[in-house]
Design a protein around this motif. Sequence first.
Motif, PDB file in Angstrom:
ATOM      1  N   ALA A 117       2.397 -29.678 -27.582  1.00 30.80           N
ATOM      2  CA  ALA A 117       1.621 -28.602 -26.960  1.00 30.80           C
ATOM      3  C   ALA A 117       2.314 -28.072 -25.717  1.00 30.80           C
ATOM      4  N   ARG A 118       2.883 -28.979 -24.912  1.00 34.59           N
ATOM      5  CA  ARG A 118       3.570 -28.554 -23.690  1.00 34.59           C
ATOM      6  C   ARG A 118       4.806 -27.718 -24.028  1.00 34.59           C
ATOM      7  N   VAL A 119       5.514 -28.105 -25.069  1.00 36.10           N
ATOM      8  CA  VAL A 119       6.712 -27.368 -25.473  1.00 36.10           C
ATOM      9  C   VAL A 119       6.344 -25.993 -26.011  1.00 36.10           C
ATOM     10  N   LEU A 120       5.324 -25.919 -26.864  1.00 37.49           N
ATOM     11  CA  LEU A 120       4.891 -24.623 -27.395  1.00 37.49           C
ATOM     12  C   LEU A 120       4.464 -23.695 -26.270  1.00 37.49           C
ATOM     13  N   ALA A 121       3.740 -24.244 -25.287  1.00 35.42           N
ATOM     14  CA  ALA A 121       3.312 -23.427 -24.150  1.00 35.42           C
ATOM     15  C   ALA A 121       4.509 -22.930 -23.357  1.00 35.42           C
ATOM     16  N   GLY A 122       5.504 -23.802 -23.162  1.00 36.42           N
ATOM     17  CA  GLY A 122       6.683 -23.401 -22.405  1.00 36.42           C
ATOM     18  C   GLY A 122       7.459 -22.287 -23.080  1.00 36.42           C
ATOM     19  N   LEU A 123       7.538 -22.349 -24.411  1.00 36.21           N
ATOM     20  CA  LEU A 123       8.306 -21.351 -25.146  1.00 36.21           C
ATOM     21  C   LEU A 123       7.556 -20.034 -25.324  1.00 36.21           C
ATOM     22  N   PHE A 124       6.277 -20.124 -25.683  1.00 37.98           N
ATOM     23  CA  PHE A 124       5.570 -18.923 -26.131  1.00 37.98           C
ATOM     24  C   PHE A 124       4.482 -18.427 -25.181  1.00 37.98           C
ATOM     25  N   TYR A 125       4.314 -19.109 -24.062  1.00 36.68           N
ATOM     26  CA  TYR A 125       3.314 -18.640 -23.092  1.00 36.68           C
ATOM     27  C   TYR A 125       3.887 -18.572 -21.679  1.00 36.68           C
ATOM     28  N   LEU A 126       4.551 -19.642 -21.267  1.00 35.34           N
ATOM     29  CA  LEU A 126       5.058 -19.709 -19.893  1.00 35.34           C
ATOM     30  C   LEU A 126       6.406 -19.018 -19.730  1.00 35.34           C
TER      31      LEU A 126
END
Length: 466
Positions: free
Chosen positions: A53-62
């Motif tokens: 979840a942290r990786v997905l957020a870093g790539l596609f949100y943050l």
Amino acid sequence: MADLCEVAGLMLDPWQRYVLDHALGEHRDGKWAAREVAVWVPRQNGKGAIIEARVLAGLFYLGEKKILWSAHEYKTAQEGFLRIRELIQAAPEFNRLVKRYWEGSGEQGIELTTGQRLKFIARSRGSGRGFSGDCIILDEAQELNLLQMKALFSTMSARSMHGNPQIWYLGTPPEDPAAWVYGIRQDGEAGKDRLAYFDWGLGEVDPTVGVKQQLAAYADRELWYQANPGLGIRISEEFCEDELSRLREGFAPERLGMWLPYAGGEADGWQVIGETLWSDAEDSTSELEGRPAFGVYVPPDRSYAAIGIAGARVGGGRHIEVAGDGEVLDYRPGVAWVIPRLKELERNGPSVVVIDDKALAEEAEAAELVVHRANVVDVVTGCQLLYDGIAGEDPAGRDITHIAQAELTTAVRGAVRRDVGGSWAWARRDLAVDVTPLAAVSLALFGHCTPRIHRPEEGDPWFFFG
């Protein structure tokens, strides 16, 4: 966050959402409230989903430019890569943003059309090189060692000034009772600033309790649920029963998340200068008066170097500290940075620059710096001057003051003596200790207390270090 993950088919448990919600809190300026995040939970509870979840957020949100996911073993890093690739490919909205997936040379990664990168690596035993990025995931964190963490923090120091990096430690209690991560646990339980700490373990194993008593206590199912947020979701009670019968006392760290009693030698610390004496000599308001003396120390393996400062103290006595610019100390990996930094420090009009390294002294002289090359007698003299000024038998001679610098205090706590002829110099108690900062300030103190090696004063004799 949960909605983003659901797009890829990743459904988060309440406890996983709790960790992510609190770990990703921000200050008003958009900086992370927690620069470091530690998550300790027994195996198979779903720790991997938090990372995903942290990786997905870093790539596609943050929009983080570089994310590093590292693990102790190659197979763990590879499994992480395969799982993230599967999640991204399951979401057309995400997959169309992927420029390429790559595998090879012991590394895997994903690059987006925006230039963002996610890299997977397995950590080597002694190296932390390449540990840089906007987000660093340290899976199997119980296996981390001091050398790796020194390399990591040195590469992250520049990002901390102009970026917004975040480091995640995730794992289970270590099998080594002297592991580096015990320091993370201590900081977390003490409520250290800028650290979000999550530990589902049930405290520490009591070595005074017999095995039969331990096993009877471990059979309590309520304890299983306290330590395992995934119990009843992805772990069954029957599985825990089988673990208890097979692992016996090993059930405590494996399933109850209990830490072994720390055996890192804290009681063996402060062998040369006592903790109370060092604490008594601390004054965070202490300042130098007059010309400072600098000391440069490089250990035999040349892994790190430090620049120490010593001089007269405003109000009387002597003052020591590790040089630095704000919170960034001149205690860094390698030696390439030393000469440029010494040239910057020349603005302070030093009384002397003492260097205990032949190659570095020659390099300094080639750069037109005036230095004093320390010999063995100079080294041991500096060590004894510092000892006498803080812990000497004559209280009247204890006139040395230091400011609060954690790196220097750590070196003092872990230092021991090594015989040098009929005298002694600083040495480290074990491989987890680095006395480089202490050796550097000792050389500086020797320089300050030895007028015969001082440079002639020019112009205004009053200089201030700043």
